[in-house]
Design an enzyme around this catalytic site. Structure first.
Site, PDB file in Angstrom:
ATOM      1  N   TYR A   1     -13.333  14.283   8.437  1.00 42.23           N
ATOM      2  CA  TYR A   1     -14.117  13.787   7.292  1.00 42.23           C
ATOM      3  C   TYR A   1     -15.616  13.957   7.510  1.00 42.23           C
ATOM      4  CZ  TYR A   1     -10.037  11.823   4.995  1.00 42.23           C
ATOM      5  OH  TYR A   1      -8.839  11.676   4.339  1.00 42.23           O
TER       6      TYR A   1
ATOM      7  N   TYR B   1      -3.674   5.588  -1.676  1.00 47.74           N
ATOM      8  CA  TYR B   1      -3.891   6.489  -0.540  1.00 47.74           C
ATOM      9  C   TYR B   1      -2.823   6.191   0.505  1.00 47.74           C
ATOM     10  CZ  TYR B   1      -5.767   8.681   3.620  1.00 47.74           C
ATOM     11  OH  TYR B   1      -5.910   9.460   4.754  1.00 47.74           O
TER      12      TYR B   1
ATOM     13  N   ASP C   1       3.251   0.125   1.665  1.00 43.47           N
ATOM     14  CA  ASP C   1       2.476   0.758   2.726  1.00 43.47           C
ATOM     15  C   ASP C   1       1.494  -0.288   3.269  1.00 43.47           C
ATOM     16  OD1 ASP C   1       0.697   2.119   4.272  1.00 43.47           O
ATOM     17  OD2 ASP C   1       0.324   3.749   2.853  1.00 43.47           O
TER      18      ASP C   1
ATOM     19  N   LYS D   1      -1.727   1.390  12.621  1.00 46.52           N
ATOM     20  CA  LYS D   1      -3.060   0.844  12.918  1.00 46.52           C
ATOM     21  C   LYS D   1      -3.025  -0.458  13.737  1.00 46.52           C
ATOM     22  CE  LYS D   1      -5.282   2.905   8.829  1.00 46.52           C
ATOM     23  NZ  LYS D   1      -6.422   3.739   9.160  1.00 46.52           N
TER      24      LYS D   1
HETATM   25  C1  LIG Z   1      -2.710   2.567   3.319  1.00 54.14           C
HETATM   26  C2  LIG Z   1      -2.735   3.704   4.295  1.00 54.14           C
HETATM   27  N1  LIG Z   1      -1.622   4.420   4.490  1.00 54.14           N
HETATM   28  C3  LIG Z   1      -1.581   5.441   5.366  1.00 54.14           C
HETATM   29  C4  LIG Z   1      -2.708   5.796   6.077  1.00 54.14           C
HETATM   30  C5  LIG Z   1      -2.653   6.969   7.002  1.00 54.14           C
HETATM   31  O1  LIG Z   1      -2.746   6.551   8.317  1.00 54.14           O
HETATM   32  P1  LIG Z   1      -3.139   7.611   9.460  1.00 54.14           P
HETATM   33  O2  LIG Z   1      -4.575   7.911   9.258  1.00 54.14           O
HETATM   34  O3  LIG Z   1      -2.874   6.875  10.740  1.00 54.14           O
HETATM   35  O4  LIG Z   1      -2.255   8.785   9.271  1.00 54.14           O
HETATM   36  C6  LIG Z   1      -3.891   5.078   5.897  1.00 54.14           C
HETATM   37  C7  LIG Z   1      -5.106   5.441   6.640  1.00 54.14           C
HETATM   38  O5  LIG Z   1      -6.167   4.938   6.455  1.00 54.14           O
HETATM   39  C8  LIG Z   1      -3.912   4.008   4.971  1.00 54.14           C
HETATM   40  O6  LIG Z   1      -5.016   3.325   4.718  1.00 54.14           O
END
Ligand SMILES: Cc1ncc(COP(=O)(O)O)c(C=O)c1O
Length: 430
Positions: A15, A145, A241, A273
């Site tokens: 990014y 996202y 998610d 995370k």
């Molecule tokens: C809600 C959500 N799902 C999935 C992801 C993707 O995670 P990663 O960056 O570990 O692939 C993120 C990343 O910020 C996220 O905020």
């Protein structure tokens, strides 16, 4: 050549427009402690965005460092097909304990995107086993996202980040986000899609209550509750998610706990995370007996879930996952953050003088600047980022939305400092 020069010579950052690094090279971070990162000159920066939304208990927490060291003495890594190990087994047991009771099975992977990919693939394959091979599409929110892999981009909103990759996306339906429109309007839109297309739909995927990359959008729990009912009514899976919202960030262990648990009973929950307190890569897709049993059969019936990653269930990451959950318990973290979240709510009140929109959920706050005032060329986010560093805080706005995504280890003094400095920076640009 110093480290920054070498970085510029050899490294391509995520990014990042690398040309910017000619004039503003990335900071070299030498060490970290608690909520602070330190550069080579030992200047500190509050990790106000929890190192991309993952740090929970603060950097280099002694119990996490100990867990890594102890695990490393025993087992560094092993493949996870045909083999298993204690940290993965015990962590799975604990995750099943702390998630809603209908989640009984844990599938490991190694990042947020893969946790989502696993849920999408399991959902689609489930329907094929139930003689519904046409159910291959997904519904997601237009500001959602879910990651940067091709599958997760396909169910994310289309914006600056990913529009160029659109030709690679699989078809999915985008429902309107309950943001700038009412909950009932958004629900009508979702219902319309489900009513007309449920025969081709596998699942609805969304971020529960807090939509991070879409601009730290916070929507009312009523939307999720009603959406869950609609998924049941039209017999499609619900995937939540919780990659960014899990592990206390919203004030509850998982964001879905803000909702009526008798109504919101997803088929999949994706986490990553915070599961390792932001220390090591690990991800988990939890699902139900109903999904698991569909795949459970004699090998020749070809129902195996053929998916796996090299670092699936890495033992050190799993040991850190166990330590992360133990810290939650031993340090009573979810109760300890209550006064901090209240202080955050109070501290945000003063921003209303600046003519900005404010929202907050748990340890997350968003300050939305009037987008009419800036054009893309102004690079307002970039300037705010630079200004934040000068004030010892890390602000990486999403478009015109300045946000705080705070680690749970924050003290009242830390938060006061962060709010003062954030106010000072926002005031310059609001
Ligand atoms: C809600 C959500 N799902 C999935 C992801 C993707 O995670 P990663 O960056 O570990 O692939 C993120 C990343 O910020 C996220 O905020």
């Amino acid at each position: 050549m110093n480290l920054q020069e070498k970085d510029f010579k050899y490294v391509w950052h995520p990014y990042t427009q690398m040309k910017d690094c000619e004039t503003n090279p990335p900071l070299v971070i030498k060490r970290a402690e608690g909520a602070k990162l330190f550069d080579e000159e030992d200047n500190f920066y509050y990790d106000t965005i929890s190192s991309w939304w993952c740090n929970i208990h603060g950097h280099n927490h002694p119990k996490i460092v100990k867990a890594i060291n102890e695990q490393l003495k025993k087992l560094d890594h092993t493949l996870f097909a045909g083999f298993t190990h204690e940290p993965a087994i015990l962590l799975a047991e604990k995750l099943v304990e702390i998630t809603p009771p209908h989640f009984t099975k844990v599938f490991y992977s190694d990042n947020g995107s893969t946790a989502v990919e696993v849920a999408l693939k399991m959902s689609l394959q489930y329907w094929s086993f139930h003689d519904k091979p046409k159910r291959t599409k997904f519904v997601s929110l237009d500001y959602g996202y879910h990651g940067d892999t091709v599958g997760t981009m396909s169910v994310s909103g289309v914006d600056l980040f990913n529009e160029v990759f659109q030709p690679l996306f699989f078809d999915s339906f985008k429902a309107k986000t309950p943001y700038n429109i009412s909950v009932s309007e958004a629900l009508l839109d979702l219902e319309d899609i489900l009513k007309n297309h449920h025969d081709e739909l596998a699942a609805f995927i969304l971020e529960p209550l807090l939509m991070g990359a879409g601009g730290m959008i916070i929507y009312p729990k009523e939307y999720l509750e009603k959406a869950a009912e609609l998924c049941k009514q039209y017999n499609i899976h619900l995937i939540v998610d919780e990659v960014a919202t899990g592990f206390g960030r919203t004030g509850k262990m998982f964001a879905i706990e803000h909702c009526d648990q008798t109504i919101v009973q997803p088929d999949f929950i994706c986490i990553s995370k915070g599961v390792t307190s932001g220390t090591l890569p690990l991800a988990v897709t939890l699902t139900t007996d109903a999904i698991y049993e569909t795949f459970y059969d004699d090998y020749e019936n070809k129902k195996t879930f053929y998916h796996g990653h090299t670092y699936t269930a890495n033992p050190i990451a799993c040991a850190v996952g166990l330590a992360t959950l133990k810290i939650f318990k031993d340090e009573d973290v979810l109760n300890k953050i209550i006064p901090i979240t209240e202080q955050l709510a109070k501290g945000l009140e003063r921003f209303s003088d600046l003519g900005v929109a404010i929202r907050q959920l748990g340890m997350v706050a968003a300050i939305e600047l009037d987008c009419q005032k800036f054009s893309f060329k102004d690079r307002i986010g970039y300037h705010i980022y630079q200004a934040g560093l000068k004030e010892n805080i890390i602000l990486r706005p999403l478009g015109n939305v300045v946000y705080l995504y705070l680690p749970l280890c924050l003290t009242a003094d830390d938060l006061e400092f962060i709010l003062d400095k954030t106010y000072k920076v926002v005031k310059q640009y609001a």
